[in-house]
Write a protein that holds these residues in place. Structure first.
Motif, PDB file in Angstrom:
ATOM      1  N   GLY A   1      -7.266  -7.985 -14.212  1.00  0.00           N
ATOM      2  CA  GLY A   1      -6.869  -8.900 -13.159  1.00  0.00           C
ATOM      3  C   GLY A   1      -5.767  -8.332 -12.294  1.00  0.00           C
ATOM      4  O   GLY A   1      -5.440  -7.145 -12.358  1.00  0.00           O
TER       5      GLY A   1
ATOM      6  N   LEU B   1      -3.908  -8.499  -8.147  1.00  0.00           N
ATOM      7  CA  LEU B   1      -4.360  -8.369  -6.761  1.00  0.00           C
ATOM      8  C   LEU B   1      -4.528  -6.926  -6.294  1.00  0.00           C
ATOM      9  O   LEU B   1      -5.050  -6.688  -5.214  1.00  0.00           O
TER      10      LEU B   1
ATOM     11  N   CYS C   1      -6.610  -4.413  -6.416  1.00  0.00           N
ATOM     12  CA  CYS C   1      -7.985  -4.152  -6.821  1.00  0.00           C
ATOM     13  C   CYS C   1      -8.285  -2.657  -6.924  1.00  0.00           C
ATOM     14  O   CYS C   1      -9.096  -2.239  -7.754  1.00  0.00           O
TER      15      CYS C   1
ATOM     16  N   ASN D   1     -10.776 -16.944 -14.293  1.00  0.00           N
ATOM     17  CA  ASN D   1      -9.745 -17.533 -13.433  1.00  0.00           C
ATOM     18  C   ASN D   1      -8.473 -17.887 -14.193  1.00  0.00           C
ATOM     19  O   ASN D   1      -7.375 -17.812 -13.635  1.00  0.00           O
TER      20      ASN D   1
ATOM     21  N   ASN E   1      -6.612 -14.367 -14.582  1.00  0.00           N
ATOM     22  CA  ASN E   1      -6.909 -13.277 -13.646  1.00  0.00           C
ATOM     23  C   ASN E   1      -5.693 -12.696 -12.934  1.00  0.00           C
ATOM     24  O   ASN E   1      -5.804 -11.706 -12.217  1.00  0.00           O
TER      25      ASN E   1
ATOM     26  N   ASN F   1      -4.063 -13.518 -10.357  1.00  0.00           N
ATOM     27  CA  ASN F   1      -4.183 -13.457  -8.895  1.00  0.00           C
ATOM     28  C   ASN F   1      -3.167 -14.303  -8.148  1.00  0.00           C
ATOM     29  O   ASN F   1      -3.128 -14.277  -6.918  1.00  0.00           O
TER      30      ASN F   1
ATOM     31  N   ASN G   1       2.493  -9.256  -9.295  1.00  0.00           N
ATOM     32  CA  ASN G   1       2.240  -9.169  -7.854  1.00  0.00           C
ATOM     33  C   ASN G   1       3.514  -9.264  -7.017  1.00  0.00           C
ATOM     34  O   ASN G   1       3.444  -9.425  -5.789  1.00  0.00           O
TER      35      ASN G   1
ATOM     36  N   MET H   1       1.098  -6.811  -4.770  1.00  0.00           N
ATOM     37  CA  MET H   1      -0.155  -6.722  -5.518  1.00  0.00           C
ATOM     38  C   MET H   1       0.035  -5.796  -6.712  1.00  0.00           C
ATOM     39  O   MET H   1       0.620  -4.725  -6.595  1.00  0.00           O
TER      40      MET H   1
ATOM     41  N   ASP I   1      -8.199  -9.653  -0.694  1.00  0.00           N
ATOM     42  CA  ASP I   1      -8.515 -11.070  -0.608  1.00  0.00           C
ATOM     43  C   ASP I   1      -9.978 -11.318  -0.931  1.00  0.00           C
ATOM     44  O   ASP I   1     -10.340 -12.314  -1.560  1.00  0.00           O
TER      45      ASP I   1
ATOM     46  N   ALA J   1     -10.337 -11.036  -4.706  1.00  0.00           N
ATOM     47  CA  ALA J   1      -9.604 -12.122  -5.361  1.00  0.00           C
ATOM     48  C   ALA J   1     -10.320 -13.451  -5.256  1.00  0.00           C
ATOM     49  O   ALA J   1     -10.164 -14.322  -6.107  1.00  0.00           O
TER      50      ALA J   1
END
Length: 231
Positions: A114, A116, A118, A140, A143, A145, A152, A158, A225, A228
């Protein structure tokens, strides 16, 4: 893991004794702005401190919060969005890249990916898979995010969150024993796992040092985004 008794580090620090109930350890690298972070270390999510420390080595920044109570270390669990120890935030906010190590429940050896970031997340997932470890995109619930998640909260807003199942963490220690007394007795799987993550960092970022090279190979906000908002 379920939330513990506290919703802020200040509340935890007022109700628990540092050096008796918990401890904080950290190392600062003069050459890197990549942070390996384990906010649920020690007896909270066993094995995560050892993994983060080994991955950081002498090359990268390292921070861990460890539960060291004889029992009930789960009481010390602060969610990643509530974890606001000033020292941890200093490290997090000064980093360009973050890998946050967590423990998840589960009797199947697997790592849920998980955060942000990626680009780095996917490189780590690929390296772990090639090394023989099972990986999946985190659900979820875990994750990582949320922009308030400490992983993050670096300069790029991120990071990567690794949720490693109980069974997978047990495989990293002799006889599957994740007790404090045994966590120095690592297995070859521990070393293989850590080396895969370290290799992914090198491959994804070229170098996570200070200066222009740290900004190479970055995903766009649009691509982050997009992932995510997916499954």
């Amino acid at each position: 893991m379920a939330t513990g008794l506290y919703s802020s580090f200040a509340a935890l620090a007022s109700g628990q004794i540092e050096g008796i109930d918990y401890q904080r350890l950290w190392r600062s690298s003069p050459i890197s702005t990549l942070l390996h972070l384990a906010i649920h270390g020690g007896g909270v999510e066993p094995g995560t401190s050892e993994l983060a420390s080994a991955a950081a080595g002498d090359a990268h920044d390292f921070y861990t919060f460890e539960g060291i109570k004889r029992a009930d270390n789960g009481e010390l669990h602060l969610t990643a969005t509530d974890f606001d120890d000033p020292m941890a935030l200093t490290f997090a906010q000064g980093a360009t890249h973050t890998v946050s190590w967590h423990g998840a429940s589960g009797t199947t050896p697997v790592t849920s990916l998980g955060g942000l970031d990626c680009w780095l997340r996917d490189h780590i997932g690929q390296a772990l898979s090639q090394a023989g470890f099972a990986v999946q995109i985190a659900s979820n619930e875990i994750n990582g995010n949320d922009t308030a998640n400490i992983c993050n909260r670096n300069t790029r807003r991120m990071g990567v969150q690794l949720e490693i199942s109980t069974a997978q963490r047990q495989a990293f220690f002799l006889n599957g024993d994740t007790s404090r007394a045994n966590r120095g007795n690592i297995t070859p799987a521990f070393t293989t796992y850590v080396n895969a993550v370290k290799s992914a960092v090198t491959t994804a970022l070229v170098t996570a040092g200070k200066g222009p090279s740290a900004a190479l190979a970055q995903p766009t906000r649009e691509s982050v985004d997009s992932v995510a908002s997916g499954p």
